[in-house]
Design a protein around this motif. Structure first.
Motif, PDB file in Angstrom:
ATOM      1  N   MET A   1      39.811 -18.177  -8.377  1.00  0.00           N
ATOM      2  CA  MET A   1      38.912 -17.627  -9.382  1.00  0.00           C
ATOM      3  C   MET A   1      38.303 -18.736 -10.242  1.00  0.00           C
ATOM      4  O   MET A   1      37.101 -18.716 -10.552  1.00  0.00           O
ATOM      5  N   LEU A   2      39.108 -19.747 -10.561  1.00  0.00           N
ATOM      6  CA  LEU A   2      38.579 -20.847 -11.358  1.00  0.00           C
ATOM      7  C   LEU A   2      37.565 -21.665 -10.564  1.00  0.00           C
ATOM      8  O   LEU A   2      36.569 -22.155 -11.115  1.00  0.00           O
ATOM      9  N   SER A   3      37.810 -21.820  -9.256  1.00  0.00           N
ATOM     10  CA  SER A   3      36.839 -22.558  -8.442  1.00  0.00           C
ATOM     11  C   SER A   3      35.515 -21.813  -8.351  1.00  0.00           C
ATOM     12  O   SER A   3      34.447 -22.427  -8.337  1.00  0.00           O
ATOM     13  N   GLN A   4      35.591 -20.473  -8.322  1.00  0.00           N
ATOM     14  CA  GLN A   4      34.350 -19.709  -8.322  1.00  0.00           C
ATOM     15  C   GLN A   4      33.612 -19.843  -9.645  1.00  0.00           C
ATOM     16  O   GLN A   4      32.381 -19.794  -9.696  1.00  0.00           O
ATOM     17  N   ALA A   5      34.358 -20.054 -10.697  1.00  0.00           N
ATOM     18  CA  ALA A   5      33.717 -20.190 -11.997  1.00  0.00           C
ATOM     19  C   ALA A   5      32.945 -21.493 -12.125  1.00  0.00           C
ATOM     20  O   ALA A   5      31.986 -21.579 -12.901  1.00  0.00           O
ATOM     21  N   ILE A   6      33.359 -22.531 -11.369  1.00  0.00           N
ATOM     22  CA  ILE A   6      32.665 -23.816 -11.462  1.00  0.00           C
ATOM     23  C   ILE A   6      31.733 -24.038 -10.260  1.00  0.00           C
ATOM     24  O   ILE A   6      31.277 -25.154 -10.033  1.00  0.00           O
ATOM     25  N   THR A   7      31.491 -22.975  -9.495  1.00  0.00           N
ATOM     26  CA  THR A   7      30.637 -23.085  -8.310  1.00  0.00           C
ATOM     27  C   THR A   7      29.195 -22.759  -8.665  1.00  0.00           C
ATOM     28  O   THR A   7      28.917 -21.755  -9.330  1.00  0.00           O
ATOM     29  N   THR A   8      28.302 -23.616  -8.195  1.00  0.00           N
ATOM     30  CA  THR A   8      26.861 -23.414  -8.380  1.00  0.00           C
ATOM     31  C   THR A   8      26.223 -23.156  -7.032  1.00  0.00           C
ATOM     32  O   THR A   8      26.427 -23.925  -6.083  1.00  0.00           O
ATOM     33  N   GLN A   9      25.479 -22.069  -6.950  1.00  0.00           N
ATOM     34  CA  GLN A   9      24.799 -21.712  -5.706  1.00  0.00           C
ATOM     35  C   GLN A   9      23.416 -22.362  -5.674  1.00  0.00           C
ATOM     36  O   GLN A   9      22.724 -22.427  -6.684  1.00  0.00           O
ATOM     37  N   HIS A  10      23.031 -22.839  -4.480  1.00  0.00           N
ATOM     38  CA  HIS A  10      21.697 -23.428  -4.302  1.00  0.00           C
ATOM     39  C   HIS A  10      21.149 -23.002  -2.950  1.00  0.00           C
ATOM     40  O   HIS A  10      21.809 -23.180  -1.920  1.00  0.00           O
ATOM     41  N   LEU A  11      19.961 -22.436  -2.969  1.00  0.00           N
ATOM     42  CA  LEU A  11      19.304 -21.998  -1.739  1.00  0.00           C
ATOM     43  C   LEU A  11      18.384 -23.110  -1.237  1.00  0.00           C
ATOM     44  O   LEU A  11      17.568 -23.643  -1.982  1.00  0.00           O
ATOM     45  N   LEU A  12      18.517 -23.435   0.044  1.00  0.00           N
ATOM     46  CA  LEU A  12      17.778 -24.551   0.631  1.00  0.00           C
ATOM     47  C   LEU A  12      17.097 -24.074   1.908  1.00  0.00           C
ATOM     48  O   LEU A  12      17.748 -23.535   2.807  1.00  0.00           O
ATOM     49  N   TYR A  13      15.792 -24.253   1.974  1.00  0.00           N
ATOM     50  CA  TYR A  13      15.027 -23.905   3.175  1.00  0.00           C
ATOM     51  C   TYR A  13      14.919 -25.157   4.052  1.00  0.00           C
ATOM     52  O   TYR A  13      14.429 -26.185   3.618  1.00  0.00           O
ATOM     53  N   ALA A  14      15.374 -25.037   5.283  1.00  0.00           N
ATOM     54  CA  ALA A  14      15.429 -26.190   6.180  1.00  0.00           C
ATOM     55  C   ALA A  14      14.698 -25.873   7.473  1.00  0.00           C
ATOM     56  O   ALA A  14      14.713 -24.744   7.957  1.00  0.00           O
ATOM     57  N   SER A  15      14.057 -26.897   8.002  1.00  0.00           N
ATOM     58  CA  SER A  15      13.429 -26.811   9.320  1.00  0.00           C
ATOM     59  C   SER A  15      13.875 -28.004  10.144  1.00  0.00           C
ATOM     60  O   SER A  15      14.422 -28.979   9.623  1.00  0.00           O
ATOM     61  N   LEU A  16      13.610 -27.946  11.417  1.00  0.00           N
ATOM     62  CA  LEU A  16      14.111 -28.938  12.350  1.00  0.00           C
ATOM     63  C   LEU A  16      13.568 -30.331  12.022  1.00  0.00           C
ATOM     64  O   LEU A  16      12.361 -30.537  11.920  1.00  0.00           O
ATOM     65  N   GLY A  17      14.473 -31.284  11.861  1.00  0.00           N
ATOM     66  CA  GLY A  17      14.107 -32.678  11.667  1.00  0.00           C
ATOM     67  C   GLY A  17      13.666 -33.063  10.283  1.00  0.00           C
ATOM     68  O   GLY A  17      13.555 -34.255   9.991  1.00  0.00           O
ATOM     69  N   SER A  18      13.422 -32.117   9.406  1.00  0.00           N
ATOM     70  CA  SER A  18      12.924 -32.424   8.060  1.00  0.00           C
ATOM     71  C   SER A  18      14.097 -32.602   7.105  1.00  0.00           C
ATOM     72  O   SER A  18      15.025 -31.788   7.083  1.00  0.00           O
TER      73      SER A  18
END
Length: 1446
Positions: free
Chosen positions: A995-1012
């Motif tokens: 639960m404490l690890s979830q409290a210090i977790t930051t979510q980040h969405l990343l759009y990725a394509s091949l080779g970039s």
């Protein structure tokens, strides 16, 4: 003629290297001892000099702060007390705290692996003098022993230290040290002074030993012509040789002044006079010295040494048949007749093969050498012709020429260079005869004026041509000329073939010609791209009209990658087929090096369209266009119902990015209408081919599209002319086989708006339309054979503020094929027949495709509009969320943890749940739905309460069904509770930590394509009041921390991230779980992260047409993003010194498709490795400082993909090695080309398809039928199969109709092959499941077609422009005694028609064959073969008719 001026200085690059490479040879006794010890093979070594430590140095100077130190290294033979080789000097270094860091690496190779061979190293101090020079002062030296007590043993490896001794290396020449094994007892050591070094064997040096002389110490950063430069600066660490290309040197002549006769007479006078003055012969031998032979040494020199042993050829005295020496008609004849004029020059009748690479410091060195013969002892003049004579050699002239000095304009020209004489340094290291010296000598004859004026007139003239150019050019000689050449080779004793066989033994054989490269290049013409194989340009002077340009999609930060609005042009390299036909076969010496033989390509060459597309201007007539528009194709209209504005494809398109950005209609509906296909008559197929077609293409980053079957329709009311084919209207075919003629054409739409584009992607999409083309493959839907490829320009889809635009483009459908011409079967040397014919690549036009492109503007709701064309302020910085709420108490159940997860995910705009519990609970739990646990309740009451809570959760999420019974509900909730209930093995402490690890977790969405590469920075804060050393742990290798400062700055500049850049921020240790960073109390740092993936999913749809969903007659390609790069969740943990996490960043990778810039299709035999080289054009972008970092990556790790840089400015080759697969599988992969050092985004992405087929080799004669059997094996299910061939008029398959193939059955197929053109070709046969339109089997037929033996040859003239043609007759007599029937065939049925295709005559009777030649509108000539076959299609007679249209 290209003349080189006589200059006192040679090429700067070569002369500089040549002066440095002059070495002192080792003692001859040592060389002899090494040979006697069987140490003839040279071995390579690497000597690393790292650091010199000294506490006290003798002879300190006053200005110690300006003193620098240098190491000097020399080879020494202690048995003979002689230095040899060349002294190497390091770069000057400063002393820092009694330490001098040199960090130099030396390389050398030697065969003198004896105890006496040592290395002497001297430390020298360099102090400046008042006049600007430097004073060198020895500070000590040391001796390094290279070899052990066994001479055959290798050098000792490992780290060592050498103690420095007082004095100078000259002390080693003292007589007391002669034959001394240990110097340490006689030399005084400097206290505390030692040199650290590493000596080891270097096997990689073996491949480049021919570029360096023996016993020369050299650094890896020195200029070594013939060796590719290394990005690391050390080219000898992993040496890569430049590609050597074959060249032919011919028509070589040497002119000596004032004339050849006077020059040789003067030379003999001087030699005889010298013999008289030195009293080495009696009076009778004054004129007994004669010239026995005239030799020419020709070698390639790189300044260091000859790349190969110079070739020696014998020259012959020649005379010109005309006085005008510059006349092109002048011929060289041998001086064998007394009536012929005296010889004026020396000439070489044969040609020489040289291997060169394009480097400015590479030189061709010529040395003219005379062999003199003198009698031995007191003999009379009669003994001048006896065998009791001694021969001696003398170099009389030498010359040098640099073929690749700028400008290299010698292509196809006659080259003339001045020969030198005198005592000047030369690569052969010999004394050269000089007329200046002879002028001072008393001679009874009158000498010509001495000096450079005479020497300047001594010239050598020759021609140098690329062997690739000679192989690629194949002029078609007439049949009669070929027959004359064959007969002349049979009877002429002075033919080139025999002339080479009669070369005296003193002349070595011509160098064997290695395999050449056949360069296919697409050039943008006004009609269609052609592939040039007969260009007279050199291989590295082929012009590429365009540059590589980057892919328009990766991330918004890649905008800086756009160099210029160029286009790509890629050439394909294959090994050439033939060797030099006139080279005489000579028996190789035993133990000689094996020579690589050329091989035949076994797959058709691919065509690279790119932007070099067929011209979009209309080639159809007005009647054809009227027929096309009368079909009733749907109009492209805007949102108001008005017809879209029509753009002219012949006019240039202006592109204003600002105008597109302010357009109120931000949505775009892109429309492709495939209207019609015009058939072009092609050899081997009928006029009605193809009948049904389908298309495959990919637009932008939408999924690949495979269309349904389309029928080619021709109106019965329109008169069709064979010379002017009309376009066939396309009509879709439904699943039941019916043709939908009411709605002609095929329309495919793509909608691109803010809901589709990512942030900042709008400008990339517009640039894609402006610069790119869309590659389209056209297939025969019956046989599933590729008809051809084309590409349409997308720039006409730019609206530029208009509501809708449209353009009609008519483009050629092209394919390529190898063409190998074969000679007559009556060749004088059948054994060499397959090595004479050159292989070329030709472009074939299969048809014309009529496509209408359009773009309809669509309004976008401002309230729902996403800023796709606006970059956020700081999109690449991840700021951790601040947890303001504390723990409210209660149960440590998973539900409470899930509530916390949901709250964190809401702050990150995305929630990624794992496994089965995510969809079940992720969306239904809110912050107010938490019920504290009551630990006093009984276990049964607790379970009931939890079940009630879960029932409420399911009801809120709408996942409950009204029809489910109570018992089913209980079971369902119980299963959910079991999933949610913590295991007994997990303690409460683990739940608290989770639960404490979830409290210090930051979510980040990343759009990725091949080779970039996707760049982000995580803001890491130290919440403690004490400093911390944080270790970064990442659970996926595709996400990494950028530790290189230069790379970090590069990505910061690309993304315009305003954060600070700090050097040496990370501490790296071997074996550590990740990089470490130091944080002060309460300090915050930005940790740079980079995600980049080169691996993707290679699953592809089966080959064959598809049935797209229909709607109002339109075909819609929906936006179903294909999962190219795998979606994943990556956890980045920042752990403090105690191992506990300080912060966690959870990166959620969302895959997005990529843009395909080029599409290649290769055909190759099954289960064989495909080796392919694709040549990239040179990069000439002035905005890019360093363009030497061109690298490639492949999406399939099982495929070898690499590239090598030849020399700067030269094109690079991308090499592919693809493992084979069984037939008829298709392997698809992507190749990414990067032009920046850190590979931020691919400049090009290629999609490559490799079709694996079963190979069948067929050898036959043109015009005659041959049979070949194939075996077709059944699979698991019953199939209805029909076989198709790529050339139905040349290959018939039996059975021809549809047949049933049972499971595991074996069906024999009979091929009847009857080709009409001689040479090597590649044809295809497909077995297709007619019910499912799927490929069952595929064969690659490699035909080797020979020309038949000709019976008679005729010639006829046909007037041009008469419109009537011409008629002729040929009489044929039946050679049999019985009546026979014969068939008449021709290899040009479009030019020649017979009065009767079949006739029957009695035995011995004659028949008149009526010939009708078609008219022509242009002059020229063509050879037509007439075959007289029997009923079994066996050729009885073959006539050749040469038709001259004049």
């Amino acid at each position: 003629m290209v003349k080189t001026e006589e200059t006192t200085t040679m090429a700067a690059g070569w002369n500089e290297v040549f002066e440095r490479s002059r070495v002192v040879p080792p003692p001859c006794q040592t060389v002899r001892l090494a040979v006697e010890s069987h140490l003839t093979e040279s071995h390579g070594f690497q000597l690393s000099l790292s650091r010199l430590t000294t506490a006290h140095l003798p002879q300190k100077s006053e200005g110690e702060q300006d003193v620098t130190y240098q190491l000097r290294v020399t080879l020494f033979d202690r048995n003979h007390q002689q230095f040899f080789g060349k002294t190497w000097k390091s770069s000057p270094q400063k002393m820092k705290t009694t330490k001098i860091s040199f960090n130099e690496v030396l390389y050398f190779h030697t065969s003198l692996r004896l105890l006496s061979t040592v290395v002497v190293l001297e430390l020298v101090s360099l102090s400046p003098r008042p006049d600007g020079s430097q004073q060198a002062l020895g500070r000590g030296f040391t001796v390094l022993e290279l070899f052990t007590n066994r001479p055959e043993a290798q050098a000792a490896d490992g780290d060592r230290r050498l103690n420095l001794h007082h004095g100078s290396p000259r002390s080693l020449l003292h007589p007391l040290l002669k034959d001394t094994v240990e110097y340490s007892s006689l030399l005084k050591t400097i206290d505390g002074a030692h040199l650290e070094y590493v000596l080891k064997n270097h096997q990689a040096l073996v491949s480049v030993m021919h570029l360096l002389p023996e016993n020369v110490l050299i650094s890896g950063n020195e200029n070594i012509p013939g060796l590719a430069t290394s990005p690391t600066g050390d080219a000898l660490l992993r040496p890569q040789l430049l590609k050597m290309l074959p060249f032919t040197l011919n028509k070589l002549t040497i002119s000596l002044q004032p004339s050849l006769e006077k020059f040789e007479s003067q030379l003999l006078q001087l030699i005889n006079a010298d013999c008289h003055n030195t009293k080495q012969g009696p009076e009778g031998t004054l004129r007994a010295v004669v010239i026995q032979e005239r030799r020419l040494h020709v070698g390639v020199h790189n300044g260091w040494c000859f790349l190969d042993k110079p070739q020696v050829v014998v020259l012959e005295p020649l005379a010109r048949s005309r006085s005008d020496s510059s006349s092109k008609q002048s011929s060289l004849v041998k001086d064998s007749s007394t009536t012929s004029p005296p010889p004026q020059m020396l000439g070489l009748r044969s040609s020489l093969e040289l291997k060169l690479t394009n480097h400015q410091a590479l030189a061709i060195v010529f040395q003219l050498e005379f062999v003199f013969s003198a009698p031995i002892g007191r003999e009379t003049m009669l003994s001048a012709t006896s065998t009791s004579r001694a021969a001696f050699l003398q170099c009389v002239r030498w010359g040098i020429w640099f073929p690749f000095q700028e400008p290299a304009d010698w292509k196809g020209e006659e080259i003339q260079i001045v020969l030198r004489g005198g005592a000047k340094p030369n690569p052969h290291g010999v004394m050269v005869y000089s007329t200046e010296m002879s002028a001072k000598t008393q001679s009874p004859v009158t000498l010509s004026p001495p000096g450079s004026a005479q020497e300047g007139k001594d010239t050598i003239t020759f021609r140098l041509s690329s062997s690739l150019e000679r192989k690629a050019s194949s002029p078609k000689a007439s049949l009669r000329t070929k027959q004359e050449e064959v007969s002349r080779q049979r009877r002429s004793p002075s033919s080139p073939l025999r002339g080479q066989r009669n070369i005296p033994p003193a002349s070595p054989p011509d160098s064997p010609q290695g395999p050449g490269l056949s360069l296919s290049q697409l050039a943008a013409t006004s009609r269609y791209p052609t592939i040039s194989h007969s260009s007279s340009a050199l291989p590295w002077q082929q012009t590429f009209p365009s540059l590589l340009h980057p892919s328009p999609l990766a991330s918004a930060h890649q905008l800086s990658h756009v160099a210029c609005s160029g286009v790509s042009n890629i050439a394909h390299l294959e090994m050439d087929l033939q060797r030099e036909g006139d080279a005489s076969p000579l028996a190789p010496d035993e133990g000689a090096q094996l020579q690589e033989l050329p091989f035949t390509p076994v797959h058709a060459p691919v065509i690279t369209l790119g932007m070099n597309v067929p011209s979009s201007c209309s080639a159809s007539s007005r009647s054809a266009l009227a027929h096309l528009y009368s079909a009733g194709f749907p109009n492209i209209v805007d949102s108001d119902g008005q017809v879209a504005e029509v753009l002219d494809p012949t006019e240039p398109v202006t592109f204003d990015l600002r105008r597109e950005e302010i357009d109120p209609l931000q949505g775009n509906l892109l429309v492709f209408q495939f209207l019609a296909f015009t058939r072009i008559p092609t050899a081997g197929v009928g006029l009605d081919w193809p009948d049904n077609i389908y298309f495959t293409f990919q637009f932008y980053r939408f999924p690949p599209v495979t269309s349904q079957q389309l029928k080619l329709l021709i109106s019965d009311n329109v008169q069709q002319k064979a010379s002017v084919p009309l376009p066939c209207v396309l009509a879709s075919i439904s699943k039941d086989g019916t043709v939908n003629s009411g709605s002609p054409g095929l329309q495919v739409q793509f909608k691109v708006d803010e809901s589709f584009l990512r942030q900042g992607e709008k400008r990339w999409f517009l640039r894609y339309l402006a610069l790119h083309t869309m590659h389209i493959d056209i297939w025969d839907s019956d046989s599933l054979l590729l008809i051809g490829s084309t590409a349409i320009e997308l720039k006409f889809m730019l609206r530029q503020g208009r509501s809708a635009v449209q353009a009609l483009q008519e483009v050629e459908v092209l394919t390529t094929d190898y063409v190998v011409e074969d000679i007559l079967l009556t060749s004088a040397d059948p054994g060499q027949r397959t090595t004479i014919s050159p292989m070329t690549v030709q472009t074939i036009i299969r048809g014309r495709l009529h496509v209408r492109t359009g773009n309809i503007g669509c309004p976008v709701d401002p309230s729902k509009r996403k800023a796709a064309d606006v970059m956020p302020s700081h999109p690449h910085i991840i700021t951790p969320c601040v947890v303001t709420g504390g723990f409210r108490g209660g149960s440590l159940s998973s539900r409470n943890i899930l509530r916390l997860n949901a709250r964190n995910a809401a702050q990150a705009h995305r929630l990624e749940m794992d496994g089965d519990s995510g969809p079940l609970f992720g969306r239904g739990i809110g912050s107010d739905s938490f019920v504290p646990a009551d630990h006093n309740l009984s276990e049964a009451d607790g379970v009931r309460r939890k079940l009630d809570c879960m029932a409420a959760v399911h009801q809120r999420e709408g996942k409950e069904e009204a029809e489910v019974t109570g018992r089913t509900k209980e079971a369902r909730l119980a299963r959910g509770l079991n999933k949610m209930k913590p295991s007994e093995q997990h303690s409460k402490a683990e739940c608290i930590a989770n639960m404490l690890s979830q409290a210090i977790t930051t979510q980040h969405l990343l759009y990725a394509s091949l080779g970039s590469a996707e760049y982000t920075e995580f803001l890491l804060r130290n919440p403690f009041n004490t400093p911390q050393t944080v270790t970064v742990h990442i659970d996926d290798p595709e996400l990494s921390v950028i530790t290189d400062t230069e790379e970090w700055g590069y990505f910061k500049a690309l993304t315009k991230t305003p954060t600070a850049l700090e050097e040496n921020m990370f501490h790296l240790e071997e074996g550590a779980p990740g990089p470490r960073v130091y944080l002060r109390p309460k300090e915050s740092l930005h940790i740079p992260l980079k995600y980049q993936s080169f691996i993707c999913d290679h699953t592809m749809a089966l080959q064959g047409p598809r049935f797209l969903p229909t709607g109002k007659g339109y075909q819609l390609a929906k936006k179903n993003l294909s999962n190219i790069v795998a979606a994943k969740t990556i956890k980045v943990t920042f752990k403090a010194e105690d191992g506990k996490p300080m912060a966690i960043c959870q990166v959620n990778v969302e895959p997005t498709p990529h843009v395909v810039d080029q599409t290649f299709r290769l055909y190759h035999p099954e289960l064989c490795f495909l080796k392919k080289a694709i040549r990239l054009p040179p990069w000439h972008d002035p905005s890019v400082a360093d363009v030497s970092h061109i690298s490639v990556r492949c999406s399939d790790p099982n495929i070898i993909c690499q590239t090598r840089m030849l020399v700067p400015g030269e094109p690079q080759d991308v090499y592919l090695k693809v493992p084979g697969s069984p037939s008829p599988l298709i392997k698809m992969f992507f190749v990414m080309v990067f032009t920046d050092k850190w590979m931020a985004a691919p400049s090009q992405i290629w999609q490559i398809y490799v079709h694996f087929l079963e190979r069948v080799d067929v050898s036959c004669v043109s015009g005659q039928r041959s049979c070949q059997s194939l075996v077709l094996r059944g699979k698991q299910a019953v199939r209805k199969v029909k076989c198709f061939s790529s050339h139905p008029q040349e290959i018939e398959v039996d059975p021809e109709a549809v047949f049933v193939l049972p499971p595991a059955a074996v069906q024999e197929l009979q091929l009847k092959v009857q080709p009409w053109r001689a040479g090597s070709r590649f044809l295809y046969v497909n077995a297709v499941d007619v019910e499912n339109r799927r490929l069952v089997a595929s064969w690659l037929l490699c035909l080797n077609v020979h020309r038949p033996v000709l019976s008679k040859a005729f010639e006829v003239c046909v007037p041009v422009g008469s419109g009537r043609g011409s008629s002729r007759k040929i009489t044929y007599t039946n050679p049999y005694t019985s009546s026979r029937s014969f068939l008449l065939r021709s290899d040009h049925p479009d030019l020649l028609q017979f009065k009767e295709d079949k006739f029957q005559i009695g035995g011995g009777e004659s028949y008149t064959i009526g010939l009708r030649f078609a008219p022509s509108q242009s002059p020229g000539s063509v050879e037509i073969l007439v075959y007289v076959n029997n009923l079994q299609e066996r050729t009885e007679e073959t006539f050749c008719v040469k038709v001259n249209y004049s």
